[in-house]
Design an enzyme around this catalytic site. Structure first.
Site, PDB file in Angstrom:
ATOM      1  CG  PHE A   1     -15.123  -1.859   2.555  1.00 50.52           C
ATOM      2  CD1 PHE A   1     -15.931  -2.788   3.207  1.00 50.52           C
ATOM      3  CD2 PHE A   1     -14.124  -1.233   3.282  1.00 50.52           C
ATOM      4  CE1 PHE A   1     -15.761  -3.066   4.563  1.00 50.52           C
ATOM      5  CE2 PHE A   1     -13.946  -1.499   4.631  1.00 50.52           C
ATOM      6  CZ  PHE A   1     -14.764  -2.413   5.277  1.00 50.52           C
TER       7      PHE A   1
ATOM      8  CG  HIS B   1      -5.942  -2.388   4.702  1.00 52.74           C
ATOM      9  ND1 HIS B   1      -5.395  -1.347   3.969  1.00 52.74           N
ATOM     10  CD2 HIS B   1      -5.694  -2.096   6.002  1.00 52.74           C
ATOM     11  CE1 HIS B   1      -4.845  -0.478   4.801  1.00 52.74           C
ATOM     12  NE2 HIS B   1      -4.998  -0.907   6.028  1.00 52.74           N
TER      13      HIS B   1
ATOM     14  NE  ARG C   1      -2.867  -2.417   9.432  1.00 51.46           N
ATOM     15  CZ  ARG C   1      -2.410  -2.946  10.561  1.00 51.46           C
ATOM     16  NH1 ARG C   1      -2.254  -4.237  10.668  1.00 51.46           N
ATOM     17  NH2 ARG C   1      -2.132  -2.180  11.597  1.00 51.46           N
TER      18      ARG C   1
ATOM     19  CD  GLU D   1     -17.349   1.987   1.113  1.00 56.60           C
ATOM     20  OE1 GLU D   1     -18.593   1.899   1.168  1.00 56.60           O
ATOM     21  OE2 GLU D   1     -16.647   2.211   2.118  1.00 56.60           O
TER      22      GLU D   1
ATOM     23  NE  ARG E   1      -0.670  -0.193   4.948  1.00 53.55           N
ATOM     24  CZ  ARG E   1      -1.005   0.372   6.099  1.00 53.55           C
ATOM     25  NH1 ARG E   1      -1.927   1.313   6.142  1.00 53.55           N
ATOM     26  NH2 ARG E   1      -0.429  -0.014   7.220  1.00 53.55           N
TER      27      ARG E   1
ATOM     28  CG  ASP F   1      -9.045  -3.422  11.456  1.00 54.72           C
ATOM     29  OD1 ASP F   1      -8.969  -3.027  12.645  1.00 54.72           O
ATOM     30  OD2 ASP F   1      -8.977  -2.657  10.481  1.00 54.72           O
TER      31      ASP F   1
ATOM     32  CB  SER G   1      -5.813   3.038   5.847  1.00 54.90           C
ATOM     33  OG  SER G   1      -6.126   3.434   7.165  1.00 54.90           O
TER      34      SER G   1
END
Lengths: 315, 281
Positions: A80, A106, A164, A55, A8, A114, A34
């Site tokens: 998402f 991610h 991530r 989204e 990322r 998470d 993020s």
């Protein structure tokens, strides 16, 4: 010590590096810190659009912008991007083949703490089934940079799967050449083939070292372009090594393992075994703990490769 | 607006209605009710308001139109045919395997279609994206979209409107085809989106309510939209589903049903009568 960079981060840096063209627009859904699109935002604020936690609208608005000759990077968590907005990606981006690049960060269980709700292990399957979609799963920062550049230069929808976690940089930026749709021969063994993608490429390289200590020489192939997949390199490997192990940080259903199996079954049937998430959800934990729990370690990859080699010998 | 122009718009709306009936009849499938209800709006856009050129369907500076209620493609295709984007005879191949006239609009296949739509709630977001691009590029093109009133039950519509207001997209003009009916019945019985005017205003849009079959009112509303600065405009068009064909009016059953030969002939005869009346007016 091997240098580690999250893909990322490499994505955010690449957007800045290659983002000078006014046609490029970057959208995010309230996750720019993020996803690292904040780097682009700092450099080119006028071409960064925060679309909020919406989204579905972001993906379709990206399509609308792309219809006006823009190259639009739409970023959010892979969960998402591929899940929440699936039908928008299908109907508004892929059906009209619009120039939207989905920077999906991610992905997989290395999201870590998470937990399951944020750890997509289905996105490769969902994205590769869509006509007109190119799916890329870079192994490291160098490959990510090249993938972003290629996505800008190549017309049509892209899904770029990013992580991530900081992962080892396995490629040399100075001599790295990215060829869309071409697998990368990482090592040239002939005992068994291990096909891997994303972070699992560096894990597989480590597994290869373990195997070599035991006198086993695996052929390791990095498939950064899941779609269109490099059939030639896979068929050649099947013919020359007689067995294929696939390794991915994704469900064993529908992802790299399935894509490789489709090619092998149709062209050159040999035994194929899949290492990945075995049809279950992820959970909270440190990435390293989760990798052990889900069997995505060099040790487990080596064990599975040896099992496959044994079954090949016993045939 | 000149009397002559008004008459012309009424005539085009009626011709588009005939095109709608013939397309749905020849396909033996399609959506006549909502196509007929938006025919007057479409005729104003295609024969008065929009800066478009049939010879250059991809002209960068053209105004854009997104039919968010994509199932009403017969109204759009009728307008495209009458405006010269596609041959009129092709309309009779609507929805057929040999034709490019897909059941729902496809921008890749059909000259003049600016966005592929059909999955409800998405077209309006695409229109927002086009308006954002226009702002970014400093272009003066305008973006128009038509939403169905059943369609606004989709949550994405409200995401899109929130975004349009946030980015002050005054180059975006949206119509709500407020005919009050959806497939399963009255919108207020199925899942009421009312009161729509209040909701749109709460979302930051300027709202203008018009009779969606009165061309003069539609034109005036668009004029006002063009003068509006700093916010997108929603024109709530009060319409009648099935408008122009007596036995289809206000009948939810004609949402997605094709007429048989007898019904087709009756509908065309009614619309021909209307055309004849317009001639002598």
């Amino acid at each position: 010590m091997v240098k580690k960079i999250a893909t990322r981060d490499a994505y955010g840096n690449a957007l800045v590096e290659f983002g000078s063209d006014n046609k490029i627009v970057v959208m995010d859904a309230d996750l720019s810190k993020s996803t690292k699109t904040e780097l682009f935002k700092k450099q080119y604020p006028e071409r960064f659009l925060n679309m909020g936690i919406a989204e579905a609208n972001m993906m379709t608005a990206a399509a609308g912008m792309a219809s006006c000759n823009k190259i639009v990077f739409a970023s959010t968590f892979a969960m998402f991007a591929s899940g929440r907005a699936y039908e928008q990606v299908r109907n508004s981006i892929c059906y009209p083949a619009l120039n939207v690049k989905i920077g999906a960060t991610h992905a997989g269980i290395t999201v870590g703490e998470d937990g399951a709700s944020h750890q997509t292990i289905e996105d490769i399957a969902l994205m590769r089934v869509l006509p007109n979609m190119t799916v890329i799963s870079p192994a490291d920062a160098v490959e990510t940079r090249a993938a972003v550049k290629t996505a800008i230069e190549t017309d049509g929808p892209f899904y770029i799967r990013l992580g991530r976690l900081a992962v080892p940089v396995i490629n040399d930026e100075n001599d790295y050449k990215f060829e869309l749709g071409k697998g990368v021969l990482v090592s040239e063994g002939a005992d068994v083939t291990i096909v891997c993608t994303g972070y699992m490429v560096s894990q597989t390289i480590e597994a290869g070292k373990l195997l070599e200590k035991e006198g086993i020489k695996p052929r390791i192939i990095n498939i950064h372009t899941i779609k269109p997949i490099d059939k030639d390199i896979l068929i050649k490997a099947a013919k020359e090594t007689g067995a294929i192990l696939t390794v991915e940080e994704h469900s064993i259903i529908g992802g790299l393992g399935s894509a490789v199996s489709e090619v092998i079954v149709e062209n050159c049937p040999v035994p194929v075994k899949r290492v990945g998430i075995n049809d279950k959800f992820g959970k909270s934990g440190k990435p390293d703990e989760l990798l052990v729990m889900y069997g995505l370690t060099p040790e487990n990859i080596a064990i599975k490769a040896k099992e496959l080699l044994e079954s090949k010998k016993n045939k | 607006m000149e009397i002559q122009k008004l008459k012309e718009l009424k005539r085009y709306a009626t011709i588009i209605r005939k095109d709608i009936i013939d397309q749905v009849y020849s396909a033996a499938a399609g959506h006549p009710g909502g196509s007929l209800s938006c025919a007057d709006i479409v005729s104003v856009l295609y024969f008065k308001e929009m800066r478009i050129d049939p010879k250059r369907p991809h002209w960068e500076d053209r105004d854009r139109f997104v039919l968010s209620k994509g199932h009403c493609s017969p109204a759009l295709y009728g307008a495209l045919a009458e405006r010269g984007f596609i041959p009129k005879e092709d309309l009779l191949k609507f929805r057929q395997a040999s034709s490019y006239l897909e059941g729902h609009p496809s921008m890749k296949l059909i000259p003049g279609v600016d966005m592929s739509t059909g999955s409800l709630g998405q077209g309006i977001s695409a229109a927002v994206g086009m308006a954002l691009a226009g702002k970014l590029d400093g272009k003066d093109y305008r973006v128009y979209s038509i939403l169905g009133d059943g369609e606004i039950e989709e949550g994405q519509v409200w995401e899109a409107l929130m975004c349009a207001a946030h980015y002050k997209l005054d180059n975006l003009t949206v119509f709500l085809d407020h005919n009050g009916l959806q497939i399963d019945g009255k919108i207020t019985d199925v899942l009421s989106p009312e009161p729509v005017k209040d909701k749109f205003e709460a979302f930051g849009l300027k709202v203008i309510v018009v009779n969606g079959h009165e061309h003069q009112q539609i034109v005036e509303a668009i004029d006002e939209a063009k003068k509006t600065k700093g916010k997108p405009v929603m024109i709530v068009a009060e319409t009648v589903k099935g408008k122009g064909v007596s036995f289809m009016e206000n009948e939810a059953g004609w949402h997605g049903t094709a007429p048989n030969k007898e019904q087709r002939d009756k509908a065309i005869a009614e619309l021909d009568d209307l055309l004849a009346k317009l001639e002598v007016e």
